[in-house]
Design a protein around this motif. Structure first.
Motif, PDB file in Angstrom:
ATOM      1  N   ILE A 183       2.132   0.285   5.202  1.00 39.06           N
ATOM      2  CA  ILE A 183       1.097   0.164   4.322  1.00 39.06           C
ATOM      3  C   ILE A 183       1.611  -0.268   2.913  1.00 39.06           C
ATOM      4  O   ILE A 183       1.034  -1.055   2.242  1.00 39.06           O
ATOM      5  CB  ILE A 183       0.499   1.579   4.243  1.00 39.06           C
ATOM      6  CG1 ILE A 183      -0.214   1.977   5.497  1.00 39.06           C
ATOM      7  CG2 ILE A 183      -0.249   1.711   3.060  1.00 39.06           C
ATOM      8  CD1 ILE A 183      -0.741   3.327   5.591  1.00 39.06           C
ATOM      9  N   LEU A 184       2.807   0.281   2.462  1.00 40.76           N
ATOM     10  CA  LEU A 184       3.305  -0.128   1.082  1.00 40.76           C
ATOM     11  C   LEU A 184       3.819  -1.560   1.049  1.00 40.76           C
ATOM     12  O   LEU A 184       3.697  -2.082   0.139  1.00 40.76           O
ATOM     13  CB  LEU A 184       4.228   0.893   0.742  1.00 40.76           C
ATOM     14  CG  LEU A 184       4.009   2.469   0.550  1.00 40.76           C
ATOM     15  CD1 LEU A 184       5.040   3.233   0.064  1.00 40.76           C
ATOM     16  CD2 LEU A 184       3.002   2.586  -0.531  1.00 40.76           C
ATOM     17  N   LYS A 185       4.405  -2.099   2.046  1.00 36.20           N
ATOM     18  CA  LYS A 185       4.921  -3.339   2.168  1.00 36.20           C
ATOM     19  C   LYS A 185       3.652  -4.367   2.245  1.00 36.20           C
ATOM     20  O   LYS A 185       3.768  -5.279   1.545  1.00 36.20           O
ATOM     21  CB  LYS A 185       5.620  -3.587   3.323  1.00 36.20           C
ATOM     22  CG  LYS A 185       6.405  -4.826   3.350  1.00 36.20           C
ATOM     23  CD  LYS A 185       7.398  -4.947   4.434  1.00 36.20           C
ATOM     24  CE  LYS A 185       8.625  -6.192   4.097  1.00 36.20           C
ATOM     25  NZ  LYS A 185       9.638  -6.029   5.064  1.00 36.20           N
ATOM     26  N   LYS A 186       2.581  -3.876   2.983  1.00 33.76           N
ATOM     27  CA  LYS A 186       1.284  -4.842   2.822  1.00 33.76           C
ATOM     28  C   LYS A 186       0.497  -4.600   1.528  1.00 33.76           C
ATOM     29  O   LYS A 186      -0.198  -5.702   1.177  1.00 33.76           O
ATOM     30  CB  LYS A 186       0.494  -4.462   4.179  1.00 33.76           C
ATOM     31  CG  LYS A 186      -0.524  -5.376   4.437  1.00 33.76           C
ATOM     32  CD  LYS A 186      -1.379  -5.047   5.654  1.00 33.76           C
ATOM     33  CE  LYS A 186      -2.386  -6.078   5.939  1.00 33.76           C
ATOM     34  NZ  LYS A 186      -3.088  -6.101   7.539  1.00 33.76           N
ATOM     35  N   PHE A 187       0.649  -3.596   1.169  1.00 37.34           N
ATOM     36  CA  PHE A 187      -0.271  -3.279  -0.395  1.00 37.34           C
ATOM     37  C   PHE A 187       0.833  -2.526  -1.314  1.00 37.34           C
ATOM     38  O   PHE A 187       0.619  -1.526  -1.328  1.00 37.34           O
ATOM     39  CB  PHE A 187      -1.363  -2.347   0.104  1.00 37.34           C
ATOM     40  CG  PHE A 187      -2.333  -2.759   1.221  1.00 37.34           C
ATOM     41  CD1 PHE A 187      -3.039  -3.950   1.073  1.00 37.34           C
ATOM     42  CD2 PHE A 187      -2.169  -2.087   2.319  1.00 37.34           C
ATOM     43  CE1 PHE A 187      -3.914  -4.222   2.002  1.00 37.34           C
ATOM     44  CE2 PHE A 187      -3.014  -2.494   3.479  1.00 37.34           C
ATOM     45  CZ  PHE A 187      -3.945  -3.549   3.273  1.00 37.34           C
ATOM     46  N   PRO A 188       1.473  -3.480  -1.933  1.00 40.30           N
ATOM     47  CA  PRO A 188       2.395  -2.871  -2.854  1.00 40.30           C
ATOM     48  C   PRO A 188       1.660  -2.360  -3.894  1.00 40.30           C
ATOM     49  O   PRO A 188       2.357  -1.351  -4.640  1.00 40.30           O
ATOM     50  CB  PRO A 188       3.113  -4.222  -3.507  1.00 40.30           C
ATOM     51  CG  PRO A 188       2.765  -5.303  -2.545  1.00 40.30           C
ATOM     52  CD  PRO A 188       1.746  -4.973  -1.633  1.00 40.30           C
ATOM     53  N   ILE A 189       0.524  -2.533  -4.198  1.00 41.10           N
ATOM     54  CA  ILE A 189      -0.135  -1.952  -5.636  1.00 41.10           C
ATOM     55  C   ILE A 189      -0.253  -0.254  -5.146  1.00 41.10           C
ATOM     56  O   ILE A 189      -0.458   0.149  -6.187  1.00 41.10           O
ATOM     57  CB  ILE A 189      -1.561  -2.635  -5.521  1.00 41.10           C
ATOM     58  CG1 ILE A 189      -2.136  -2.257  -6.862  1.00 41.10           C
ATOM     59  CG2 ILE A 189      -2.408  -2.395  -4.561  1.00 41.10           C
ATOM     60  CD1 ILE A 189      -3.116  -3.028  -7.364  1.00 41.10           C
TER      61      ILE A 189
ATOM     62  N   LEU B 183       1.212   5.381  -5.315  1.00 39.86           N
ATOM     63  CA  LEU B 183       0.382   6.491  -4.941  1.00 39.86           C
ATOM     64  C   LEU B 183       1.178   6.986  -3.615  1.00 39.86           C
ATOM     65  O   LEU B 183       0.408   7.588  -2.792  1.00 39.86           O
ATOM     66  CB  LEU B 183      -1.098   6.138  -4.426  1.00 39.86           C
ATOM     67  CG  LEU B 183      -1.826   5.582  -5.656  1.00 39.86           C
ATOM     68  CD1 LEU B 183      -3.085   4.777  -4.911  1.00 39.86           C
ATOM     69  CD2 LEU B 183      -2.368   6.517  -6.491  1.00 39.86           C
ATOM     70  N   ASN B 184       2.421   6.729  -3.322  1.00 41.75           N
ATOM     71  CA  ASN B 184       3.245   7.016  -2.570  1.00 41.75           C
ATOM     72  C   ASN B 184       3.032   8.567  -1.916  1.00 41.75           C
ATOM     73  O   ASN B 184       2.698   8.559  -0.842  1.00 41.75           O
ATOM     74  CB  ASN B 184       4.591   6.684  -2.575  1.00 41.75           C
ATOM     75  CG  ASN B 184       5.524   7.034  -1.480  1.00 41.75           C
ATOM     76  OD1 ASN B 184       5.074   7.238  -0.534  1.00 41.75           O
ATOM     77  ND2 ASN B 184       6.716   6.772  -1.587  1.00 41.75           N
ATOM     78  N   PHE B 185       3.199   9.451  -3.003  1.00 37.31           N
ATOM     79  CA  PHE B 185       3.081  10.832  -2.249  1.00 37.31           C
ATOM     80  C   PHE B 185       1.610  11.244  -1.684  1.00 37.31           C
ATOM     81  O   PHE B 185       1.468  11.786  -0.865  1.00 37.31           O
ATOM     82  CB  PHE B 185       3.338  11.666  -3.594  1.00 37.31           C
ATOM     83  CG  PHE B 185       3.358  13.147  -3.683  1.00 37.31           C
ATOM     84  CD1 PHE B 185       4.300  14.181  -2.687  1.00 37.31           C
ATOM     85  CD2 PHE B 185       1.898  13.944  -3.882  1.00 37.31           C
ATOM     86  CE1 PHE B 185       4.203  15.138  -2.407  1.00 37.31           C
ATOM     87  CE2 PHE B 185       2.053  15.124  -3.469  1.00 37.31           C
ATOM     88  CZ  PHE B 185       3.031  15.891  -2.906  1.00 37.31           C
TER      89      PHE B 185
ATOM     90  N   LEU C  71      -2.134  12.203   3.055  1.00 42.93           N
ATOM     91  CA  LEU C  71      -3.215  11.856   3.772  1.00 42.93           C
ATOM     92  C   LEU C  71      -2.773  11.142   5.026  1.00 42.93           C
ATOM     93  O   LEU C  71      -3.455  11.503   5.951  1.00 42.93           O
ATOM     94  CB  LEU C  71      -3.983  10.855   2.970  1.00 42.93           C
ATOM     95  CG  LEU C  71      -4.698  11.206   1.677  1.00 42.93           C
ATOM     96  CD1 LEU C  71      -5.337  10.146   1.095  1.00 42.93           C
ATOM     97  CD2 LEU C  71      -5.638  12.335   1.757  1.00 42.93           C
ATOM     98  N   LEU C  72      -1.629  10.558   5.255  1.00 39.61           N
ATOM     99  CA  LEU C  72      -1.314   9.919   6.270  1.00 39.61           C
ATOM    100  C   LEU C  72      -0.866  10.891   7.453  1.00 39.61           C
ATOM    101  O   LEU C  72      -1.015  10.742   8.503  1.00 39.61           O
ATOM    102  CB  LEU C  72      -0.292   8.721   6.028  1.00 39.61           C
ATOM    103  CG  LEU C  72       0.193   7.740   7.101  1.00 39.61           C
ATOM    104  CD1 LEU C  72      -1.195   6.945   7.476  1.00 39.61           C
ATOM    105  CD2 LEU C  72       1.193   6.736   6.629  1.00 39.61           C
ATOM    106  N   ILE C  73       0.176  11.813   7.086  1.00 39.91           N
ATOM    107  CA  ILE C  73       0.752  12.467   7.905  1.00 39.91           C
ATOM    108  C   ILE C  73      -0.176  13.468   8.959  1.00 39.91           C
ATOM    109  O   ILE C  73       0.055  13.522  10.265  1.00 39.91           O
ATOM    110  CB  ILE C  73       1.773  13.320   7.156  1.00 39.91           C
ATOM    111  CG1 ILE C  73       3.269  12.515   6.563  1.00 39.91           C
ATOM    112  CG2 ILE C  73       2.488  14.672   8.196  1.00 39.91           C
ATOM    113  CD1 ILE C  73       3.770  13.425   5.771  1.00 39.91           C
ATOM    114  N   PRO C  74      -0.922  13.983   8.276  1.00 36.55           N
ATOM    115  CA  PRO C  74      -2.104  14.699   9.373  1.00 36.55           C
ATOM    116  C   PRO C  74      -2.605  13.982  10.229  1.00 36.55           C
ATOM    117  O   PRO C  74      -3.001  14.253  11.478  1.00 36.55           O
ATOM    118  CB  PRO C  74      -2.879  15.451   8.236  1.00 36.55           C
ATOM    119  CG  PRO C  74      -2.391  15.729   7.128  1.00 36.55           C
ATOM    120  CD  PRO C  74      -1.412  14.340   6.808  1.00 36.55           C
TER     121      PRO C  74
END
Length: 161
Positions: free
Chosen positions: A71-77, A81-83, A88-91
């Motif tokens: 996700i971060l590679k595809k949308f570096p912007i 908001l990494n944290f 949101l992603l882990i659950p």
């Protein structure tokens, strides 16, 4: 017998773990086992960004779960908001993993890599019934004491290491 491999990467990436899982899957198919592979949608080599979430590679169903790195590679912007994305992603990943395991009802879940999916599988193992096998490749290295603690918990929970 129904077996599910859990590994952070799989084909078309090619490394030691990927080749071991590929070889085991091919041999188990010959013995008429049902085999599934759960991995992430992030590839560590130079491959196109788009890979299928569900595909069959030489007779083996491969399910790819979302990866924060992808996700971060595809949308570096989104990097700032990494944290929040992780929260949101882990659950969601755990839900997808649990749903897949409940639907396919594997007799054995074999963790082949000691990354994030291994830790999510540990969590799922408390809600789904299966034999847990942990195969170690290389040396687990965690900079986080929490991940190190969870990895030790994973080894204790495993039916076979």
């Amino acid at each position: 017998m129904n077996l599910t491999f859990v590994t952070d990467t799989y084909l078309p990436s090619s490394g030691g773990v990927e080749l071991v899982v590929y070889g085991l899957s091919k041999q188990l198919l010959k013995k008429e086992y049902r085999v599934n592979i759960i991995t992430q949608n992030y590839l560590f080599k130079k491959y196109p960004f788009h890979i299928k979430y569900h595909e069959v590679i030489e007779g083996v169903p491969v399910i790819r779960l979302p990866s924060l790195k992808y996700i971060l590679k595809k949308f570096p912007i989104l990097i700032p908001l990494n944290f929040i994305i992780n929260i949101l992603l882990i659950p969601y990943i755990i839900y997808r993993l649990c749903s897949f395991i409940k639907r396919t009802q594997p007799d054995i879940v074999n963790i082949q890599h000691h990354g994030n999916l291994a830790l999510y599988t540990l969590f799922v193992s408390y809600f789904c019934k299966f034999k847990l096998v942990v195969s170690l490749h290389g040396t687990p290295f965690y900079t986080s004491s929490i991940k190190s603690l969870l990895f030790r918990k994973l080894l204790k929970k495993a039916d076979f290491v």
